[in-house]
Design a protein around this motif. Sequence first.
Motif, PDB file in Angstrom:
ATOM      1  N   GLN A  19       0.814  -1.209   0.000  1.00 29.29           N
ATOM      2  CA  GLN A  19       0.000   0.000   0.000  1.00 29.29           C
ATOM      3  C   GLN A  19       0.853   1.267   0.000  1.00 29.29           C
ATOM      4  OE1 GLN A  19      -3.092  -0.022  -0.715  1.00 29.29           O
ATOM      5  NE2 GLN A  19      -3.156  -2.272  -0.681  1.00 29.29           N
ATOM      6  N   ARG A  22       1.812   1.800  -3.591  1.00 32.43           N
ATOM      7  CA  ARG A  22       0.690   2.287  -4.401  1.00 32.43           C
ATOM      8  C   ARG A  22       0.392   3.757  -4.112  1.00 32.43           C
ATOM      9  NH1 ARG A  22      -3.733  -2.401  -5.596  1.00 32.43           N
ATOM     10  NH2 ARG A  22      -2.257  -4.042  -6.148  1.00 32.43           N
ATOM     11  N   SER A 195      -6.371  -6.010  -2.381  1.00 29.69           N
ATOM     12  CA  SER A 195      -5.447  -4.882  -2.235  1.00 29.69           C
ATOM     13  C   SER A 195      -5.959  -3.631  -2.938  1.00 29.69           C
ATOM     14  CB  SER A 195      -4.068  -5.262  -2.763  1.00 29.69           C
ATOM     15  OG  SER A 195      -4.135  -5.667  -4.123  1.00 29.69           O
ATOM     16  N   GLU A 196      -6.712  -3.793  -4.031  1.00 28.20           N
ATOM     17  CA  GLU A 196      -7.274  -2.641  -4.721  1.00 28.20           C
ATOM     18  C   GLU A 196      -8.304  -1.921  -3.852  1.00 28.20           C
ATOM     19  OE1 GLU A 196      -5.561  -5.468  -7.511  1.00 28.20           O
ATOM     20  OE2 GLU A 196      -7.114  -5.686  -5.965  1.00 28.20           O
ATOM     21  N   GLU A 197      -9.075  -2.682  -3.086  1.00 26.76           N
ATOM     22  CA  GLU A 197     -10.062  -2.079  -2.196  1.00 26.76           C
ATOM     23  C   GLU A 197      -9.382  -1.368  -1.032  1.00 26.76           C
ATOM     24  OE1 GLU A 197     -12.218  -5.883  -1.796  1.00 26.76           O
ATOM     25  OE2 GLU A 197     -14.001  -4.737  -2.323  1.00 26.76           O
ATOM     26  N   GLU A 199      -6.419  -0.016  -1.180  1.00 26.02           N
ATOM     27  CA  GLU A 199      -5.852   1.190  -1.795  1.00 26.02           C
ATOM     28  C   GLU A 199      -6.907   2.290  -1.914  1.00 26.02           C
ATOM     29  OE1 GLU A 199      -3.857   2.641  -6.047  1.00 26.02           O
ATOM     30  OE2 GLU A 199      -4.372   0.525  -5.725  1.00 26.02           O
ATOM     31  N   THR A 200      -8.103   1.920  -2.362  1.00 28.01           N
ATOM     32  CA  THR A 200      -9.184   2.893  -2.515  1.00 28.01           C
ATOM     33  C   THR A 200      -9.565   3.507  -1.172  1.00 28.01           C
ATOM     34  OG1 THR A 200     -10.065   1.736  -4.454  1.00 28.01           O
ATOM     35  CG2 THR A 200     -11.574   3.191  -3.263  1.00 28.01           C
TER      36      THR A 200
END
Length: 224
Positions: A19, A22, A195-197, A199-200
């Motif tokens: 994270q 990112r 991991s995308e969630e 990050e959001t």
Amino acid sequence: MAGCFITFEGGEGAGKSTQIGRLKTRLEQLGQPVLVTREPGGSPHAEEVRAFILGGHAKHLGPFAEALLFAAARIDHLDKTIIPALRSGTHVLCDRFADSTRAYQGSVSNLDKGLIDQLETVTLRGVKPDLTFILDLPAETGLARAGARQAGKGEGADRFEKEDLSFHQSLRQAYLSIARAEPRRCVVINADQASEEVETAIWAALRERLPQMVQAAVRPLDVA
């Protein structure tokens, strides 16, 4: 300080490094200057202390000695890396900071809170994160992730990854307790999702807490 200081905390396998990477990419795309660092470590002498601690060489000395070593490394890290970057206007993203000492040596290893407070006062000299993300997930999930990561890299578990499940469960509760005590600084992020969630969720919290960081950097006009 002209730059913002953001720390990432959480148990083993929480995905802090992912994270941080990112978030660094997102901020740099906006033209924001960013430095990524870590604890223990982040400066040459602090990295030497890191290798000593995570290699398990200080465990027999007890939690107070470990806390002192972390503090010594943190002083060097602040002086050589974090403070100069912040003063230059660079945002600092740090993988672990003083909350780790509070959680690992203070809460889980039962060091006196007053002692931890005094050590922190001497070490930090007023420097504190503007925002702390605590990546939270069940200890069992985190340890499984950490084990898979180690297997993929052909590495062994470090000093703290070797501790039993109850240690890591207590560690999770220690971090949640820190977040409850300092809600203005700390944001708990559910790390038990894609991991995308994660990050959001981090980006949304950053937009709310530190909106100046998610704006495109203003560059001076070229002078003919």
